[in-house]
Design a protein around this motif. Sequence first.
Motif, PDB file in Angstrom:
ATOM      1  N   TYR A 149       0.814  -1.213   0.000  1.00  0.00           N
ATOM      2  CA  TYR A 149       0.000   0.000   0.000  1.00  0.00           C
ATOM      3  C   TYR A 149       0.852   1.270   0.000  1.00  0.00           C
ATOM      4  CZ  TYR A 149      -4.003  -2.961   1.229  1.00  0.00           C
ATOM      5  OH  TYR A 149      -4.988  -3.921   1.233  1.00  0.00           O
ATOM      6  N   ARG A 150       2.154   1.136  -0.276  1.00  0.00           N
ATOM      7  CA  ARG A 150       3.050   2.282  -0.160  1.00  0.00           C
ATOM      8  C   ARG A 150       2.680   3.421  -1.103  1.00  0.00           C
ATOM      9  NH1 ARG A 150       5.468   2.787   4.577  1.00  0.00           N
ATOM     10  NH2 ARG A 150       6.602   0.908   5.197  1.00  0.00           N
ATOM     11  N   THR A 151       2.094   3.109  -2.233  1.00  0.00           N
ATOM     12  CA  THR A 151       1.740   4.156  -3.191  1.00  0.00           C
ATOM     13  C   THR A 151       0.274   4.558  -3.089  1.00  0.00           C
ATOM     14  OG1 THR A 151       1.255   2.507  -4.907  1.00  0.00           O
ATOM     15  CG2 THR A 151       3.512   3.364  -4.803  1.00  0.00           C
ATOM     16  N   ARG A 152      -0.428   4.019  -2.133  1.00  0.00           N
ATOM     17  CA  ARG A 152      -1.860   4.293  -1.997  1.00  0.00           C
ATOM     18  C   ARG A 152      -2.095   5.397  -0.971  1.00  0.00           C
ATOM     19  NH1 ARG A 152      -6.654   0.080  -0.045  1.00  0.00           N
ATOM     20  NH2 ARG A 152      -8.125   1.701   0.572  1.00  0.00           N
ATOM     21  N   THR A 153      -3.106   6.229  -1.226  1.00  0.00           N
ATOM     22  CA  THR A 153      -3.563   7.174  -0.215  1.00  0.00           C
ATOM     23  C   THR A 153      -4.789   6.596   0.489  1.00  0.00           C
ATOM     24  OG1 THR A 153      -4.997   8.352  -1.762  1.00  0.00           O
ATOM     25  CG2 THR A 153      -2.709   9.137  -1.537  1.00  0.00           C
ATOM     26  N   PHE A 154      -5.089   7.124   1.666  1.00  0.00           N
ATOM     27  CA  PHE A 154      -6.162   6.587   2.494  1.00  0.00           C
ATOM     28  C   PHE A 154      -7.200   7.667   2.776  1.00  0.00           C
ATOM     29  CE2 PHE A 154      -2.700   3.731   3.100  1.00  0.00           C
ATOM     30  CZ  PHE A 154      -3.254   2.493   3.367  1.00  0.00           C
TER      31      PHE A 154
END
Length: 377
Positions: A149-154
């Motif tokens: 999930y390192r490139t994902r925003t939350f």
Amino acid sequence: MGLTSYAVLVPAVAAAVLLFVATVWCWPRLAGPGVRPVGARVGLLLATQLALFLSVGLGANRAFGFYSDWSDLLGLENAPGVVAGRTEGGAGAAGPLQVLDAGRVKGVGGGSAAPAGGRVQRVDIAGRASRIASSAYVYLPPEYFQSRYRTRTFPVSVVLTGYPGTARALVDKLHYPRTARKLAETGRMQPMILVMLRPTVAPPRDTECVDVPGGPRTETFFAKDLPDAVAAHYRVAPRPVGWGIVGDSTGGYCALKLALHHPRVYAAGAGLSAYYEAPSDPTTGDLFQGDDALRDRADLRWYVDHMPAPDTSLLVTTSRHGEANYRDTLDFVARVRATHRTGVASIVLDSGGHNFNTWRREIPATLQWLSGRLAAR
């Protein structure tokens, strides 16, 4: 020692028990007329009643998180309200969000090295536009730390207490992080960052999330400073599609108002046991300084009736028996549904008072509702 600590509550309860025992034991020895025996009996009764009252008060405060410490109770906590001497950037400038410490989410497992249940960070947020500072707790789901999930925003939900309230109660009493984790584990909501704090960001005054003329700019803090600070520090989804806000009581009123006033910041707002206009009492003072336009804008029913319908989603909760806002909530829902742009949903319990137990019953469905209206990128 904080007012919610067992280190304060246990001695108070012990003192009440000992004074009761002493009163029963000594009463026969203090029988009889005369100033000294009568004075001693009165003194024992008063001391026992005072200790009992203190124990009950401390127990209720621990259960509901009204006041965190003595300065908060006595209205002395006012120094942190205004930020002074901060620069806007450059070398040596303090960031708008500072992490003070972190811990794991209780009740779902995981340790500091492998946060299987996520992490809760205690932070300070410095508002550069409002010049208000506030502490908060930030829940980061376990996915936030996983390499895939390192490139994902939350998505983010701002969570507000009532007044006076303590931010820690959102973690320990209302169990927002634990509930969010369990819902995400079972696929009922997406992983979400929670930013938990109280609306009393200029203590001891209850500013009702209003930009007070000549006073604290609380609405600016929640509409601009807090989102800017969080976005600068964490991997969060863009506004408004990834941002929601929820609160109970005073925090519920604030959440609904901020979603209505700032749909470009918050795509959804949920008010648990909310009311719909700012009160005027000794805790608030004169919030509007005679400005009728500002007063009207803070009245959510007036706003819905007279302003263009914002593109946001609202959720309100109440109980048929036990909540004072039942009829006001039905009226508010009817007014919102008369618009053609703002969506509104409701949770109506058969019974439930204005308390933590009621809100714990509503929080799982509320988080699911928020999750369904926010998008990650």
